[in-house]
Scaffold this motif. Structure first.
Motif, PDB file in Angstrom:
ATOM      1  N   ILE A  14      36.149  50.882  89.497  1.00 53.76           N
ATOM      2  CA  ILE A  14      35.271  49.518  88.472  1.00 53.76           C
ATOM      3  C   ILE A  14      35.053  50.582  87.156  1.00 53.76           C
ATOM      4  CG2 ILE A  14      33.102  48.710  88.294  1.00 53.76           C
ATOM      5  CD1 ILE A  14      33.109  48.442  91.514  1.00 53.76           C
ATOM      6  N   CYS A  17      29.621  45.092  87.454  1.00 54.81           N
ATOM      7  CA  CYS A  17      30.147  45.079  88.821  1.00 54.81           C
ATOM      8  C   CYS A  17      29.726  45.882  90.006  1.00 54.81           C
ATOM      9  CB  CYS A  17      31.668  45.138  88.671  1.00 54.81           C
ATOM     10  SG  CYS A  17      32.905  45.184  90.115  1.00 54.81           S
ATOM     11  N   VAL A  55      38.542  41.479  87.393  1.00 56.21           N
ATOM     12  CA  VAL A  55      38.358  41.186  88.901  1.00 56.21           C
ATOM     13  C   VAL A  55      39.862  41.296  89.512  1.00 56.21           C
ATOM     14  CG1 VAL A  55      37.588  40.008  90.909  1.00 56.21           C
ATOM     15  CG2 VAL A  55      36.228  40.399  88.759  1.00 56.21           C
ATOM     16  N   GLN A  67      30.033  43.394  80.879  1.00 57.50           N
ATOM     17  CA  GLN A  67      30.256  43.071  82.243  1.00 57.50           C
ATOM     18  C   GLN A  67      29.366  44.020  83.205  1.00 57.50           C
ATOM     19  OE1 GLN A  67      34.557  43.960  82.579  1.00 57.50           O
ATOM     20  NE2 GLN A  67      35.088  41.535  81.596  1.00 57.50           N
ATOM     21  N   PHE A 104      29.997  40.506  90.768  1.00 54.01           N
ATOM     22  CA  PHE A 104      30.395  40.832  89.189  1.00 54.01           C
ATOM     23  C   PHE A 104      29.718  39.727  88.383  1.00 54.01           C
ATOM     24  CE2 PHE A 104      33.839  39.209  91.598  1.00 54.01           C
ATOM     25  CZ  PHE A 104      34.172  37.989  91.171  1.00 54.01           C
TER      26      PHE A 104
END
Length: 179
Positions: A68, A79, A33, A77, A92
């Motif tokens: 992203i 997001c 991030v 992950q 996220f």
């Protein structure tokens, strides 16, 4: 002897292992991030438009999605952008193993856009990029997390002790104290 199907629920070693896994996953997510938010801010500073439903128009949405997609670890992950009439967030999360049979999630968000909306005219009067967008999210070492956990447990024990002491003082005195 039968093995425990939920090893994270018992034992100090598994709790430390769980915290270590959580710390590693959270730090990895926050580093991701911290890497993409300045890039997203650059896109927003170049100009953006917002639809009536609060979402970005396709061009801005695609530019952010490209950023992203370029940096995300798709194995662990996620997001995305979440919008409504008043705010737009970068959401996220990540997952990590906490035992042989289960996984846990860590989720967070970052405030992207604030929108002032006129209900009378059904239009946006202004939109602003969050001044906190590029502030990095602080990461912690496993040792820092462990110290915080121990401090919280110590404070919780003190609170429980104070509650017990209050109960003892109130015992047989309800009529005098009124509560």
């Amino acid at each position: 002897m039968q093995s425990n199907p939920h090893p994270y629920k018992t034992g100090e070693n598994t709790m430390k292992s769980l915290n270590k896994n959580r710390t590693q996953a959270t730090n990895k997510l926050y580093k991701f991030v911290n890497k993409i938010t300045p890039l997203i801010q650059n896109v927003l500073e170049q100009g953006y438009e917002i639809k009536k439903d609060g979402s970005f128009y396709q061009k801005t949405n695609d530019q952010i999605k490209t950023i992203i997609d370029k940096h995300i670890d798709r194995n662990s992950q996620r997001c995305w952008i979440q919008s409504d009439k008043y705010t737009t967030y970068l959401k996220f999360d990540t997952w990590f193993k906490d035992g042989a049979h289960t996984c846990e999630y860590v989720a967070d968000s970052k405030y992207l856009i604030h929108k002032d909306f006129s209900f009378l005219d059904d239009v946006y009067t202004s939109t602003n990029i969050s001044p906190y967008l590029t502030e990095p999210i602080k990461t912690l070492t496993h040792k820092q997390v462990t110290k915080k956990h121990e401090k919280i447990q110590s404070l919780q024990k003190k609170i429980a002790s104070l509650k017990d002491e209050i109960s003892a003082q109130k015992k047989n005195s309800y009529t005098y104290l009124g509560n």
